[in-house]
Design an enzyme around this catalytic site. Sequence first.
Site, PDB file in Angstrom:
ATOM      1  N   GLU A 107       0.812  -1.205   0.000  1.00  0.00           N
ATOM      2  CA  GLU A 107       0.000   0.000   0.000  1.00  0.00           C
ATOM      3  C   GLU A 107       0.844   1.253   0.000  1.00  0.00           C
ATOM      4  O   GLU A 107       2.050   1.232   0.239  1.00  0.00           O
ATOM      5  CB  GLU A 107      -0.934  -0.015   1.198  1.00  0.00           C
ATOM      6  CG  GLU A 107      -0.209  -0.219   2.511  1.00  0.00           C
ATOM      7  CD  GLU A 107      -1.181  -0.489   3.637  1.00  0.00           C
ATOM      8  OE1 GLU A 107      -1.956  -1.448   3.515  1.00  0.00           O
ATOM      9  OE2 GLU A 107      -1.159   0.258   4.610  1.00  0.00           O
ATOM     10  N   CYS A 149       3.317   8.523   0.894  1.00  0.00           N
ATOM     11  CA  CYS A 149       3.914   7.619   1.870  1.00  0.00           C
ATOM     12  C   CYS A 149       4.097   6.273   1.170  1.00  0.00           C
ATOM     13  O   CYS A 149       3.131   5.689   0.683  1.00  0.00           O
ATOM     14  CB  CYS A 149       2.960   7.513   3.052  1.00  0.00           C
ATOM     15  SG  CYS A 149       3.451   6.285   4.250  1.00  0.00           S
ATOM     16  N   CYS A 170       6.720  -6.972   7.169  1.00  0.00           N
ATOM     17  CA  CYS A 170       7.884  -6.525   7.933  1.00  0.00           C
ATOM     18  C   CYS A 170       8.215  -7.598   8.957  1.00  0.00           C
ATOM     19  O   CYS A 170       7.324  -8.204   9.547  1.00  0.00           O
ATOM     20  CB  CYS A 170       7.592  -5.200   8.642  1.00  0.00           C
ATOM     21  SG  CYS A 170       8.992  -4.572   9.594  1.00  0.00           S
ATOM     22  N   CYS A 213       6.623  -5.042  15.531  1.00  0.00           N
ATOM     23  CA  CYS A 213       6.288  -4.083  16.595  1.00  0.00           C
ATOM     24  C   CYS A 213       4.835  -4.321  17.011  1.00  0.00           C
ATOM     25  O   CYS A 213       3.981  -4.566  16.157  1.00  0.00           O
ATOM     26  CB  CYS A 213       6.470  -2.657  16.103  1.00  0.00           C
ATOM     27  SG  CYS A 213       8.155  -2.318  15.572  1.00  0.00           S
ATOM     28  N   CYS A 252       1.781  -2.363  15.413  1.00  0.00           N
ATOM     29  CA  CYS A 252       1.808  -2.128  13.958  1.00  0.00           C
ATOM     30  C   CYS A 252       1.139  -3.257  13.181  1.00  0.00           C
ATOM     31  O   CYS A 252       1.450  -4.431  13.376  1.00  0.00           O
ATOM     32  CB  CYS A 252       3.250  -1.955  13.508  1.00  0.00           C
ATOM     33  SG  CYS A 252       3.427  -1.784  11.730  1.00  0.00           S
ATOM     34  N   CYS A 266      -0.327   2.667   9.031  1.00  0.00           N
ATOM     35  CA  CYS A 266       0.643   1.775   8.418  1.00  0.00           C
ATOM     36  C   CYS A 266       0.209   0.302   8.361  1.00  0.00           C
ATOM     37  O   CYS A 266      -0.053  -0.318   9.369  1.00  0.00           O
ATOM     38  CB  CYS A 266       1.910   1.937   9.245  1.00  0.00           C
ATOM     39  SG  CYS A 266       3.157   0.689   9.116  1.00  0.00           S
TER      40      CYS A 266
HETATM   41  N1  SAH Z   1       9.551   0.584   9.685  1.00  0.00           N
HETATM   42  C1  SAH Z   1       9.694   1.990   9.705  1.00  0.00           C
HETATM   43  C2  SAH Z   1       8.776   2.722   8.766  1.00  0.00           C
HETATM   44  C3  SAH Z   1       7.384   2.214   8.673  1.00  0.00           C
HETATM   45  S1  SAH Z   1       6.385   2.477  10.106  1.00  0.00           S
HETATM   46  C4  SAH Z   1       9.528   2.501  11.120  1.00  0.00           C
HETATM   47  O1  SAH Z   1       9.150   1.734  12.000  1.00  0.00           O
HETATM   48  O2  SAH Z   1       9.830   3.674  11.330  1.00  0.00           O
HETATM   49  C5  SAH Z   1       5.994   4.157   9.910  1.00  0.00           C
HETATM   50  C6  SAH Z   1       5.408   4.840  11.113  1.00  0.00           C
HETATM   51  O3  SAH Z   1       4.076   4.384  11.383  1.00  0.00           O
HETATM   52  C7  SAH Z   1       6.230   4.599  12.352  1.00  0.00           C
HETATM   53  O4  SAH Z   1       6.571   5.809  12.961  1.00  0.00           O
HETATM   54  C8  SAH Z   1       5.304   3.788  13.207  1.00  0.00           C
HETATM   55  O5  SAH Z   1       5.614   4.028  14.535  1.00  0.00           O
HETATM   56  C9  SAH Z   1       3.924   4.294  12.773  1.00  0.00           C
HETATM   57  N2  SAH Z   1       2.837   3.382  13.118  1.00  0.00           N
HETATM   58  C10 SAH Z   1       2.821   2.033  12.999  1.00  0.00           C
HETATM   59  N3  SAH Z   1       1.689   1.526  13.482  1.00  0.00           N
HETATM   60  C11 SAH Z   1       0.962   2.555  13.957  1.00  0.00           C
HETATM   61  C12 SAH Z   1      -0.312   2.666  14.589  1.00  0.00           C
HETATM   62  N4  SAH Z   1      -1.035   1.587  14.848  1.00  0.00           N
HETATM   63  N5  SAH Z   1      -0.746   3.884  14.960  1.00  0.00           N
HETATM   64  C13 SAH Z   1      -0.006   4.986  14.696  1.00  0.00           C
HETATM   65  N6  SAH Z   1       1.185   4.958  14.086  1.00  0.00           N
HETATM   66  C14 SAH Z   1       1.673   3.742  13.713  1.00  0.00           C
HETATM   67 FE1  SF4 Z   2       8.035  -2.879  10.859  1.00  0.00          FE
HETATM   68 FE2  SF4 Z   2       5.781  -1.684  11.627  1.00  0.00          FE
HETATM   69 FE3  SF4 Z   2       7.805  -1.911  13.329  1.00  0.00          FE
HETATM   70 FE4  SF4 Z   2       8.010  -0.201  11.249  1.00  0.00          FE
HETATM   71  S1  SF4 Z   2       6.586  -0.045  12.957  1.00  0.00           S
HETATM   72  S2  SF4 Z   2       9.538  -1.670  11.967  1.00  0.00           S
HETATM   73  S3  SF4 Z   2       6.851  -1.366   9.700  1.00  0.00           S
HETATM   74  S4  SF4 Z   2       6.640  -3.614  12.456  1.00  0.00           S
END
Ligand code: SAH
Ligand code: SF4
Length: 344
Positions: A93, A106, A113, A117, A120, A334
């Site tokens: 996406e 974006c 991934c 996390c 996420c 994300c």
């Molecule tokens: N892997 C990289 C880039 C992708 S994530 C990273 O972790 O930075 C991009 C952003 O989306 C990150 O700052 C992450 O913290 C945020 N993000 C992920 N899941 C989210 C959620 N459920 N609510 C708000 N922000 C989120």
């Molecule tokens: Fe991967 Fe999501 Fe963590 Fe970014 S925030 S490193 S996309 S699992």
Amino acid sequence: MPESKNLLSLDRRALKEYLRQLNEKDFRVDQILNWLWDKSENNIENFSNIPKSLRNLLKEEFYIERIKLETAQHSADGSIKFLFSLLDGEKVESVYIPDGERKTVCVSSQVGCALGCLFCATGKLGFKRNLKFYEIAELVRFIRDYVKERITNVVFMGMGEPFLNYDEVIRASRLFNDNHTFKIGARKITLSTSGIIPGIYRLAEEKEQFKLAVSLNSAIQSKREYLMPIAKKYNLTDLRKAIMYYFTRKRRWVTFEYIQIPRLNDGDEDIKALEAFIEDIPCKINLIPYNPVPGAPFRAPTEDEIKKFHSKLLKFKYTVTLRKSRGRDIKGACGQLAYLKSKE
Ligand code: SAH
Ligand code: SF4
């Protein structure tokens, strides 16, 4: 005869090498890149400023194949969330976020991934594969043509960890920056990492001024490890050193992304740790209200909780911005769209 290749897979360097072998002048590289990435031409026959003989040669060795749109969801606030099929059918996406003069795309850097996390949606998908630079570039090209606007900013904040696909992400960023294609300033291209330290050191040595964003989410080691398992491998002390190094080399401010998860990382001890962590790192903090994803054990902060936390952070010496929640109605966070698709 060599197997036919997708012409999009040649970056500036590869194209130059190829054309030099044919004794062609370097300006042909500019012309071809322009047809592919600015004019979005799909037929080599139509490269009208390229001599017929060279066009014929190109046609023998190359084809042009692009990504396909699956869905486009328009949010009431103007942002658009796209789901694309890559050439092998994998789905990624990308989101278009207009904000006055600024038109941001974006992009994703990986299918899924590996870092998992807790907050996420992409993390829940697991890792499938890296994107090629031209697949990343295709996201921006497609969206630019779809919205018929010049794209001014690119952020690697979609699916995946850009620093675990470093080479392709940098190749894509160079193509975005190219004067004959997207013409996006290097300073307007942001690489967001969960804190992959070797990537930060590498970025510090690049000649371009690409921007670094670090997803911090907690400045307390144990909490960060809980939220982001990769923090065990790359701890806060080493992360801090890497970021300081990046600043001394580049003289570029770093952005910290901090997702507010109520009662988890927005208490007084969290604020104290955060203030100590950023102490002498010239930075900007981007506060992001947690956007709930299925299966995660958290809830979204209330308006009141966001306001309270934000106002406390405003006492810091560095700027703290609150990220407007864009596209909540279309599940803008994300990885959410691909995640939901995978559950269908
Ligand atoms: N892997 C990289 C880039 C992708 S994530 C990273 O972790 O930075 C991009 C952003 O989306 C990150 O700052 C992450 O913290 C945020 N993000 C992920 N899941 C989210 C959620 N459920 N609510 C708000 N922000 C989120
Ligand atoms: Fe991967 Fe999501 Fe963590 Fe970014 S925030 S490193 S996309 S699992």
